[in-house]
Enzyme design. Structure first.
Site, PDB file in Angstrom:
ATOM      1  N   LEU A 102       9.921 106.571  10.979  1.00 37.61           N
ATOM      2  CA  LEU A 102      10.357 105.278  10.459  1.00 37.61           C
ATOM      3  C   LEU A 102      11.271 104.656  11.502  1.00 37.61           C
ATOM      4  O   LEU A 102      12.054 105.359  12.142  1.00 37.61           O
ATOM      5  CB  LEU A 102      11.131 105.435   9.143  1.00 37.61           C
ATOM      6  CG  LEU A 102      10.358 105.856   7.893  1.00 37.61           C
ATOM      7  CD1 LEU A 102      11.305 105.920   6.698  1.00 37.61           C
ATOM      8  CD2 LEU A 102       9.203 104.906   7.593  1.00 37.61           C
ATOM      9  N   ASP A 103      11.185 103.340  11.673  1.00 43.61           N
ATOM     10  CA  ASP A 103      12.095 102.655  12.578  1.00 43.61           C
ATOM     11  C   ASP A 103      13.537 102.915  12.163  1.00 43.61           C
ATOM     12  O   ASP A 103      13.824 103.170  10.982  1.00 43.61           O
ATOM     13  CB  ASP A 103      11.839 101.151  12.559  1.00 43.61           C
ATOM     14  CG  ASP A 103      10.480 100.785  13.135  1.00 43.61           C
ATOM     15  OD1 ASP A 103       9.935 101.591  13.906  1.00 43.61           O
ATOM     16  OD2 ASP A 103       9.977  99.696  12.803  1.00 43.61           O
ATOM     17  N   ARG A 104      14.448 102.792  13.107  1.00 43.44           N
ATOM     18  CA  ARG A 104      15.865 103.038  12.831  1.00 43.44           C
ATOM     19  C   ARG A 104      16.370 102.224  11.636  1.00 43.44           C
ATOM     20  O   ARG A 104      17.078 102.738  10.771  1.00 43.44           O
ATOM     21  CB  ARG A 104      16.715 102.687  14.066  1.00 43.44           C
ATOM     22  CG  ARG A 104      18.195 103.021  13.917  1.00 43.44           C
ATOM     23  CD  ARG A 104      19.024 102.322  14.969  1.00 43.44           C
ATOM     24  NE  ARG A 104      18.722 102.755  16.316  1.00 43.44           N
ATOM     25  CZ  ARG A 104      19.435 103.665  16.980  1.00 43.44           C
ATOM     26  NH1 ARG A 104      20.497 104.217  16.419  1.00 43.44           N
ATOM     27  NH2 ARG A 104      19.105 103.980  18.222  1.00 43.44           N
ATOM     28  N   ARG A 159       5.768  94.961  10.724  1.00 45.03           N
ATOM     29  CA  ARG A 159       6.619  93.914  11.284  1.00 45.03           C
ATOM     30  C   ARG A 159       5.802  92.925  12.125  1.00 45.03           C
ATOM     31  O   ARG A 159       5.971  91.706  12.015  1.00 45.03           O
ATOM     32  CB  ARG A 159       7.730  94.554  12.117  1.00 45.03           C
ATOM     33  CG  ARG A 159       8.652  95.449  11.298  1.00 45.03           C
ATOM     34  CD  ARG A 159       9.460  96.388  12.175  1.00 45.03           C
ATOM     35  NE  ARG A 159      10.295  95.651  13.123  1.00 45.03           N
ATOM     36  CZ  ARG A 159      10.924  96.205  14.145  1.00 45.03           C
ATOM     37  NH1 ARG A 159      10.791  97.511  14.379  1.00 45.03           N
ATOM     38  NH2 ARG A 159      11.682  95.475  14.944  1.00 45.03           N
TER      39      ARG A 159
END
Length: 281
Positions: free
Chosen positions: A127-129, A215
């Site tokens: 998962l992205d930060r 995104r």
């Protein structure tokens, strides 16, 4: 004084009349007027879902005010373990944490935190930060190899909740095509959960697992995720959030040992709930 305020949201009452925004924040919190002006000018205050950067902005009864951060310190919460057995561990990753450090990345990483809790873990997806939510880690190499292959074969179902700019007229749809930068095929199904003020809550179901897939695809159709610093032009919008409003809500997969279908859910975090409330119609 604490770096993170205990009271981060409130509704203006009639006794304030039409007073300045910095005065209202000072009235409802333990901040001085000077400190209130600082957080306003840094873009850390929403009034009815709109970012306000002028301390002199007048507020009125019923206005909803949200303070997103204080002293530019992100509000990080301790990762929660949702489930654990001999094969897997399921966690609720807060925004601000890495999955694992790659290259020169800095900051707290989930695999290191779990190892510090005497858990030997293997990441099987990322998962992205800034993305919060449910994550799966394997606890041995056999489980790791099985789950990585399940992800590669697109047999694992994931559901995300995202808040995007603008109002989608179509209740459900499919985003598919090549990612412009990598030329990889990406596919995401979506459902409109609720229309807000100049925003929409979406249920997102990716069928592929490309980097930044959700995104990128949402930005490409003109509905970027609110707060996305890479694909969302913050300077041209009045909608502001301190991180990308994207949450990994649910994951379903076959257990590596029992071979039974399992499902895990991570509730929507407080900061996204506050954003949604501030944008409620």
């Amino acid at each position: 004084m604490e770096n993170i305020l205990k009271k981060k949201s409130f509704t203006v009452q009639s006794e304030l009349g039409e007073r300045r925004l910095d005065y209202a924040i000072s009235f409802f919190t333990d901040l001085s007027r000077k400190e209130a002006r600082e957080i306003i000018e840094n873009g850390l205050v929403l009034v009815n879902g709109m970012r306000k950067t002028f301390p002199s902005t007048k507020v009125k009864k019923g206005d909803k005010i949200i303070i997103l951060e204080y002293n530019k310190i992100p509000i990080l919460y301790e990762p929660a373990i949702l489930y654990e057995d001999e094969q897997i561990i399921i966690v609720n990753k807060p925004s601000g944490f890495l999955t694992e450090k790659i290259g020169r990345e800095k900051g707290a990483a989930m695999n290191e935190i779990l190892k510090n809790k005497d858990r030997n873990v293997y990441p099987v997806h990322r998962l992205d930060r800034e993305t919060s939510g449910v994550m799966v880690f394997a606890k041995n190499e056999n489980a790791r190899d099985f789950l990585i292959e399940e992800f590669r074969s697109r047999k694992i179902n994931k559901i995300y909740i995202g808040v995007v700019e603008g109002m989608l007229g179509q209740k459900n749809g499919v985003l598919k095509g090549l990612i412009q930068k990598t030329k990889e095929y990406a596919e995401t199904h979506y459902e409109v959960m609720k229309i807000l003020k100049n925003a929409t809550i979406l249920k997102l179901m990716p069928k592929t697992g490309r980097t930044h897939q959700l995104r990128l695809q949402l930005a490409q159709i003109g509905h970027p995720i609110i707060g996305d610093k890479k694909y969302y032009n913050i300077k041209k919008t009045k909608l502001f959030f301190h991180r990308q409003a994207l949450h990994s809500y649910k994951i379903n997969f076959v257990h590596p040992e029992t071979k039974r279908w399992v499902s895990f859910t991570a509730p929507i975090p407080l900061d996204m709930k506050e954003l949604i409330e501030s944008l409620a119609r």
